[in-house]
Design an enzyme around this catalytic site. Structure first.
Site, PDB file in Angstrom:
ATOM      1  N   LYS A  53       0.841  -1.203   0.000  1.00  0.00           N
ATOM      2  CA  LYS A  53       0.000   0.000   0.000  1.00  0.00           C
ATOM      3  C   LYS A  53       0.873   1.250   0.000  1.00  0.00           C
ATOM      4  O   LYS A  53       0.628   2.209  -0.747  1.00  0.00           O
ATOM      5  CB  LYS A  53      -0.943  -0.012   1.211  1.00  0.00           C
ATOM      6  CG  LYS A  53      -2.060  -1.057   1.085  1.00  0.00           C
ATOM      7  CD  LYS A  53      -2.877  -1.232   2.368  1.00  0.00           C
ATOM      8  CE  LYS A  53      -3.873  -2.374   2.197  1.00  0.00           C
ATOM      9  NZ  LYS A  53      -4.712  -2.636   3.369  1.00  0.00           N
ATOM     10  N   GLN A  97      -4.538  -1.368   9.526  1.00  0.00           N
ATOM     11  CA  GLN A  97      -4.541  -2.702   8.931  1.00  0.00           C
ATOM     12  C   GLN A  97      -5.170  -3.714   9.902  1.00  0.00           C
ATOM     13  O   GLN A  97      -4.832  -3.746  11.081  1.00  0.00           O
ATOM     14  CB  GLN A  97      -3.102  -3.109   8.567  1.00  0.00           C
ATOM     15  CG  GLN A  97      -2.989  -4.414   7.814  1.00  0.00           C
ATOM     16  CD  GLN A  97      -3.621  -4.397   6.423  1.00  0.00           C
ATOM     17  OE1 GLN A  97      -3.730  -3.349   5.783  1.00  0.00           O
ATOM     18  NE2 GLN A  97      -4.054  -5.542   5.956  1.00  0.00           N
ATOM     19  N   ASP A 120     -10.910   3.244   4.107  1.00  0.00           N
ATOM     20  CA  ASP A 120     -11.217   1.809   4.004  1.00  0.00           C
ATOM     21  C   ASP A 120     -12.728   1.581   3.894  1.00  0.00           C
ATOM     22  O   ASP A 120     -13.164   0.490   3.544  1.00  0.00           O
ATOM     23  CB  ASP A 120     -10.719   1.084   5.268  1.00  0.00           C
ATOM     24  CG  ASP A 120      -9.502   0.214   5.004  1.00  0.00           C
ATOM     25  OD1 ASP A 120      -9.368  -0.269   3.860  1.00  0.00           O
ATOM     26  OD2 ASP A 120      -8.715   0.015   5.943  1.00  0.00           O
TER      27      ASP A 120
HETATM   28  N1  GUN Z   1      -7.168  -6.669   6.195  1.00  0.00           N
HETATM   29  C1  GUN Z   1      -7.583  -7.416   5.140  1.00  0.00           C
HETATM   30  N2  GUN Z   1      -8.132  -6.635   4.195  1.00  0.00           N
HETATM   31  C2  GUN Z   1      -8.047  -5.376   4.652  1.00  0.00           C
HETATM   32  C3  GUN Z   1      -8.438  -4.122   4.110  1.00  0.00           C
HETATM   33  O1  GUN Z   1      -8.983  -4.004   3.019  1.00  0.00           O
HETATM   34  N3  GUN Z   1      -8.172  -3.045   4.892  1.00  0.00           N
HETATM   35  C4  GUN Z   1      -7.584  -3.152   6.106  1.00  0.00           C
HETATM   36  N4  GUN Z   1      -7.396  -2.040   6.807  1.00  0.00           N
HETATM   37  N5  GUN Z   1      -7.219  -4.292   6.634  1.00  0.00           N
HETATM   38  C5  GUN Z   1      -7.446  -5.396   5.904  1.00  0.00           C
END
Ligand code: GUN
Length: 295
Positions: A53, A97, A120
């Protein structure tokens, strides 16, 4: 005839080029979109997602603040950091995350992120706005799937869609998006899950199958209608002694067999994954543009 492989990387590159144009427009107004990325603990999969990311942010010109916290971080320390980013005008998006260590209450953390910076799309305010079709941040993976379908020319209107999996991150929001009265919706959606009585029977009816169960070989060729579009959201690590790190990634779909029946199919890796990150960039740029409107 074997299915067309939907190349998520290629669609992601195209969308990232579009985003670079918007970022250049913001730069002319003296604004650089900023994303705060927070990782607690050292789960290897989470680490690799977070690194990807941040790298993607750098490539398109988004500022990213990298916050890697030890597993022993307390909930109140994490809440304090989120509050700081909520107040920081250079930060337009905050991403925590998941999953978080067990001693931290995930719900409390997600609720603490200001909905206007919730790139998100996990905050209940954004979830609620999505359900009733109001302007919001859409969750990245479901939004990426919809973009991929639309940009590949798949007709959603009236299509029978079967989603396998009912998670808050993928299955539930995707079902909501696909039933919206919009050009990105208008589908007839069935959501299957671990208590569904006859999974194969449902999947066999589908024009579009979306697998988000988190389990390899959930979708096998005998379940898939000839000519169906198959989207694989699964990312599963399976042991592989011949791979250099001892594992390889597979989706939820028995790819080699299903591709012989489907008309289009996404690979793992290289399918939905690159789209998820792209939609995070998209939401961050969108957030910076909205903030600019208010200045
Ligand atoms: N863990 C698995 N998928 C995601 C996501 O799309 N965003 C976040 N913040 N954590 C995750």
């Amino acid at each position: 005839m074997a299915a067309k492989i939907l190349d998520g990387k290629q669609i992601a590159v195209q969308m990232r080029e579009e985003l670079k144009g918007r970022i250049a427009g913001l730069a002319q107004r003296g604004i650089r979109p900023g994303l705060a990325v927070i990782l607690v603990g050292d789960d290897p999969a989470s680490k690799s997602y977070v690194t990807a990311k941040e790298k993607a942010c750098e490539e398109v010109g988004i500022y990213s603040s990298d916050n890697r916290l030890v597993a022993a971080t307390t909930e109140s320390e994490l809440l304090g950091l989120i509050e700081r980013f909520n107040q920081d005008p250079k930060i337009h998006g905050i991403l925590v995350q998941l999953p978080l260590p067990k001693h931290i209450n995930e719900e409390r953390i997600l609720n603490a992120i200001c909905p206007e910076k919730d790139v998100d799309g996990f905050h209940p305010v954004n979830v609620g706005r999505m359900v009733i079709g109001q302007r919001c941040f859409l969750p990245c993976t479901p939004h990426g799937v919809v973009q991929m379908l639309v940009r590949s020319g798949v007709v959603l209107e009236g299509a029978e869609v079967v989603i396998v999996g009912r998670s808050n991150i993928v299955g539930k929001p995707l079902a909501n998006l696909l039933i919206q009265k919009s050009r990105f919706g208008n589908a007839t959606v069935t959501v299957c899950h671990t208590k569904t009585r006859n999974l194969a029977e449902h999947v066999r009816r589908a024009d579009i199958v979306i697998a988000a169960a988190g389990c390899p070989r959930t979708i096998t060729a005998d379940m898939v209608k000839e000519g169906a579009v198959v989207i694989d959201v699964g990312v599963n690590r399976v042991e592989d002694a011949s791979a250099k790190n001892g594992y390889r990634l597979v989706g939820d779909v028995d790819f080699e067999a299903v591709r012989q029946k489907a008309s289009m199919i996404t690979p793992v890796p290289g399918g939905v994954g690159p789209m998820t990150i792209t939609m995070l960039l998209y939401n961050t740029v969108e957030s910076a543009e909205r903030a600019a409107e208010f200045r």
